[in-house]
Design a protein around this motif. Structure first.
Motif, PDB file in Angstrom:
ATOM      1  N   SER A  10      49.894  25.853  36.711  1.00 26.77           N
ATOM      2  CA  SER A  10      49.849  24.570  37.780  1.00 26.77           C
ATOM      3  C   SER A  10      50.443  24.977  38.641  1.00 26.77           C
ATOM      4  O   SER A  10      50.830  24.730  39.934  1.00 26.77           O
ATOM      5  CB  SER A  10      49.973  23.542  37.168  1.00 26.77           C
ATOM      6  OG  SER A  10      51.016  22.915  36.386  1.00 26.77           O
ATOM      7  N   THR A  11      51.803  25.709  38.319  1.00 24.12           N
ATOM      8  CA  THR A  11      52.615  26.259  39.739  1.00 24.12           C
ATOM      9  C   THR A  11      53.099  27.316  39.658  1.00 24.12           C
ATOM     10  O   THR A  11      53.198  27.912  40.901  1.00 24.12           O
ATOM     11  CB  THR A  11      54.246  25.494  38.507  1.00 24.12           C
ATOM     12  OG1 THR A  11      54.510  27.628  37.413  1.00 24.12           O
ATOM     13  CG2 THR A  11      54.596  25.048  37.694  1.00 24.12           C
ATOM     14  N   CYS A  12      51.709  28.111  39.253  1.00 28.10           N
ATOM     15  CA  CYS A  12      51.483  29.252  40.295  1.00 28.10           C
ATOM     16  C   CYS A  12      50.718  30.254  41.611  1.00 28.10           C
ATOM     17  O   CYS A  12      49.599  29.481  41.676  1.00 28.10           O
ATOM     18  CB  CYS A  12      51.155  30.345  39.041  1.00 28.10           C
ATOM     19  SG  CYS A  12      50.845  32.101  39.515  1.00 28.10           S
ATOM     20  N   PRO A  13      51.205  30.329  42.748  1.00 24.78           N
ATOM     21  CA  PRO A  13      49.813  30.414  43.491  1.00 24.78           C
ATOM     22  C   PRO A  13      49.199  31.070  43.935  1.00 24.78           C
ATOM     23  O   PRO A  13      48.310  31.204  44.083  1.00 24.78           O
ATOM     24  CB  PRO A  13      51.347  30.103  44.478  1.00 24.78           C
ATOM     25  CG  PRO A  13      52.543  31.310  44.396  1.00 24.78           C
ATOM     26  CD  PRO A  13      52.719  30.524  42.683  1.00 24.78           C
ATOM     27  N   TRP A  14      49.529  31.968  42.890  1.00 26.65           N
ATOM     28  CA  TRP A  14      48.285  33.589  43.292  1.00 26.65           C
ATOM     29  C   TRP A  14      47.721  32.892  42.132  1.00 26.65           C
ATOM     30  O   TRP A  14      45.948  32.439  41.985  1.00 26.65           O
ATOM     31  CB  TRP A  14      48.773  34.266  42.513  1.00 26.65           C
ATOM     32  CG  TRP A  14      50.235  34.959  42.695  1.00 26.65           C
ATOM     33  CD1 TRP A  14      51.221  34.187  42.601  1.00 26.65           C
ATOM     34  CD2 TRP A  14      50.702  35.781  43.960  1.00 26.65           C
ATOM     35  NE1 TRP A  14      52.491  34.982  43.369  1.00 26.65           N
ATOM     36  CE2 TRP A  14      51.279  35.410  44.595  1.00 26.65           C
ATOM     37  CE3 TRP A  14      48.844  35.839  44.968  1.00 26.65           C
ATOM     38  CZ2 TRP A  14      52.156  35.873  45.623  1.00 26.65           C
ATOM     39  CZ3 TRP A  14      49.763  36.437  46.412  1.00 26.65           C
ATOM     40  CH2 TRP A  14      50.683  36.368  46.639  1.00 26.65           C
ATOM     41  N   CYS A  15      47.924  31.922  40.904  1.00 24.96           N
ATOM     42  CA  CYS A  15      46.698  31.457  40.431  1.00 24.96           C
ATOM     43  C   CYS A  15      45.625  30.452  41.155  1.00 24.96           C
ATOM     44  O   CYS A  15      44.381  30.473  41.226  1.00 24.96           O
ATOM     45  CB  CYS A  15      47.090  30.256  39.469  1.00 24.96           C
ATOM     46  SG  CYS A  15      48.471  31.568  37.462  1.00 24.96           S
ATOM     47  N   ALA A  16      46.684  29.401  42.370  1.00 19.68           N
ATOM     48  CA  ALA A  16      45.283  28.373  42.750  1.00 19.68           C
ATOM     49  C   ALA A  16      44.630  30.144  44.013  1.00 19.68           C
ATOM     50  O   ALA A  16      43.572  29.055  44.157  1.00 19.68           O
ATOM     51  CB  ALA A  16      46.775  28.287  43.989  1.00 19.68           C
ATOM     52  N   LYS A  17      45.036  30.531  43.816  1.00 18.60           N
ATOM     53  CA  LYS A  17      44.142  31.655  45.148  1.00 18.60           C
ATOM     54  C   LYS A  17      43.410  32.177  44.408  1.00 18.60           C
ATOM     55  O   LYS A  17      41.808  32.536  45.277  1.00 18.60           O
ATOM     56  CB  LYS A  17      44.931  32.609  45.625  1.00 18.60           C
ATOM     57  CG  LYS A  17      45.783  32.406  46.899  1.00 18.60           C
ATOM     58  CD  LYS A  17      47.185  33.442  46.900  1.00 18.60           C
ATOM     59  CE  LYS A  17      46.451  34.983  48.568  1.00 18.60           C
ATOM     60  NZ  LYS A  17      47.360  34.954  49.031  1.00 18.60           N
ATOM     61  N   THR A  18      43.438  32.024  42.882  1.00 12.79           N
ATOM     62  CA  THR A  18      42.076  32.698  42.226  1.00 12.79           C
ATOM     63  C   THR A  18      41.156  32.350  41.768  1.00 12.79           C
ATOM     64  O   THR A  18      39.948  31.802  42.158  1.00 12.79           O
ATOM     65  CB  THR A  18      43.222  33.396  41.010  1.00 12.79           C
ATOM     66  OG1 THR A  18      43.859  34.262  41.122  1.00 12.79           O
ATOM     67  CG2 THR A  18      41.918  33.869  40.338  1.00 12.79           C
ATOM     68  N   LYS A  19      41.583  30.586  41.792  1.00 10.65           N
ATOM     69  CA  LYS A  19      40.768  28.919  42.219  1.00 10.65           C
ATOM     70  C   LYS A  19      40.191  29.099  43.003  1.00 10.65           C
ATOM     71  O   LYS A  19      38.534  28.902  42.895  1.00 10.65           O
ATOM     72  CB  LYS A  19      41.122  28.332  40.961  1.00 10.65           C
ATOM     73  CG  LYS A  19      42.330  28.369  39.789  1.00 10.65           C
ATOM     74  CD  LYS A  19      43.166  27.055  39.847  1.00 10.65           C
ATOM     75  CE  LYS A  19      43.368  27.077  38.680  1.00 10.65           C
ATOM     76  NZ  LYS A  19      44.713  25.890  38.206  1.00 10.65           N
ATOM     77  N   LYS A  20      40.842  29.377  43.818  1.00  7.93           N
ATOM     78  CA  LYS A  20      40.070  29.105  45.552  1.00  7.93           C
ATOM     79  C   LYS A  20      39.159  30.169  45.756  1.00  7.93           C
ATOM     80  O   LYS A  20      37.902  30.729  45.795  1.00  7.93           O
ATOM     81  CB  LYS A  20      41.297  28.906  46.683  1.00  7.93           C
ATOM     82  CG  LYS A  20      40.945  28.809  48.037  1.00  7.93           C
ATOM     83  CD  LYS A  20      41.921  28.548  48.804  1.00  7.93           C
ATOM     84  CE  LYS A  20      41.454  28.567  49.751  1.00  7.93           C
ATOM     85  NZ  LYS A  20      41.818  29.561  50.904  1.00  7.93           N
ATOM     86  N   TYR A  21      39.167  31.474  45.463  1.00  3.94           N
ATOM     87  CA  TYR A  21      39.087  33.059  45.137  1.00  3.94           C
ATOM     88  C   TYR A  21      37.234  32.324  44.972  1.00  3.94           C
ATOM     89  O   TYR A  21      36.023  32.832  44.877  1.00  3.94           O
ATOM     90  CB  TYR A  21      38.787  34.223  45.047  1.00  3.94           C
ATOM     91  CG  TYR A  21      38.746  35.192  45.083  1.00  3.94           C
ATOM     92  CD1 TYR A  21      37.390  35.656  44.475  1.00  3.94           C
ATOM     93  CD2 TYR A  21      37.954  36.055  46.657  1.00  3.94           C
ATOM     94  CE1 TYR A  21      36.721  36.772  44.584  1.00  3.94           C
ATOM     95  CE2 TYR A  21      37.845  37.210  46.547  1.00  3.94           C
ATOM     96  CZ  TYR A  21      36.953  37.736  45.874  1.00  3.94           C
ATOM     97  OH  TYR A  21      36.404  38.690  45.525  1.00  3.94           O
TER      98      TYR A  21
END
Lengths: 84, 111
Positions: A10-21
């Motif tokens: 939940s703290t990782c911006p690249w994880c957020a980008k992956t979810k968004k992608y």
């Protein structure tokens, strides 16, 4: 349809980008935030990650039998057969 | 200045002294630097240590000490190959376009 599962933090911006992608490309996927999971789930996740030779680094995306560690939209596009 | 901003500022100057001799600098992407430092302050609040926001805390000292920011010394070969650290907070000093740097899995580096 491909089986897509994401281990994230939940703290990782690249994880957020992956979810968004994945969402923007209408890809159905299961997602677990490792840091918010209980200890038992965390152990299961780390064992799964290590079984593929990976360290415990996120995002960790499973697409059927393939694994992509790290934000890699080119690899996602290839494995998910997304145009453009 | 509120407590979080103050702590981010303190972490920034503390980390700068560590990463400079290693040949790294904070990413030119100020937005991601600010976001990551904020996450690290929250992780420090929760765990007492500013862990890397993009690597998993395992609950044992041997593994977890390797993801205490700045964790560059524990991942030198890997990060040097990417010219950035895993979460992207730090890049090599000559990097001007951090978006061009790919997150390369550690397993790819070892081969």
């Amino acid at each position: 349809m491909k089986n897509v599962e994401l281990y994230a933090l939940s703290t990782c911006p690249w994880c957020a980008k992956t979810k968004k992608y994945l969402s923007e490309n209408n890809i159905e996927f299961e997602s677990t935030d490792y840091d918010l999971a209980d200890k038992e789930e965390q152990i299961k996740i780390t064992e799964d990650m290590k079984s593929s030779g990976s360290n415990v680094a996120f995002p960790y995306l499973k697409i059927d039998e393939e694994v992509v560690v790290g934000w890699d939209p080119a690899k996602y596009r290839e494995l998910l057969e997304i145009d453009g | 200045m509120d407590r979080v901003e103050e702590r981010k500022k303190a972490l920034r100057s503390m980390f700068q002294a560590v990463i400079d001799p290693l040949g790294y600098k904070f990413s030119p992407d100020e937005e991601i630097v600010d976001f990551l430092l904020e996450r690290e302050v929250a992780l420090e609040d929760k765990h007492g240590i500013p862990y890397c926001p993009c690597q998993g805390i395992m609950g044992n000292r041997e593994d977890d000490m390797k993801i205490v920011c700045p964790c560059i010394p524990f991942h030198r070969k890997h990060f040097d190959a990417m010219k950035r650290c895993w979460c992207g907070l730090y890049v090599h000093k000559d990097v001007t376009d951090p978006d061009s740097l790919r997150q390369i899995p550690e397993s790819e580096i070892e081969q």
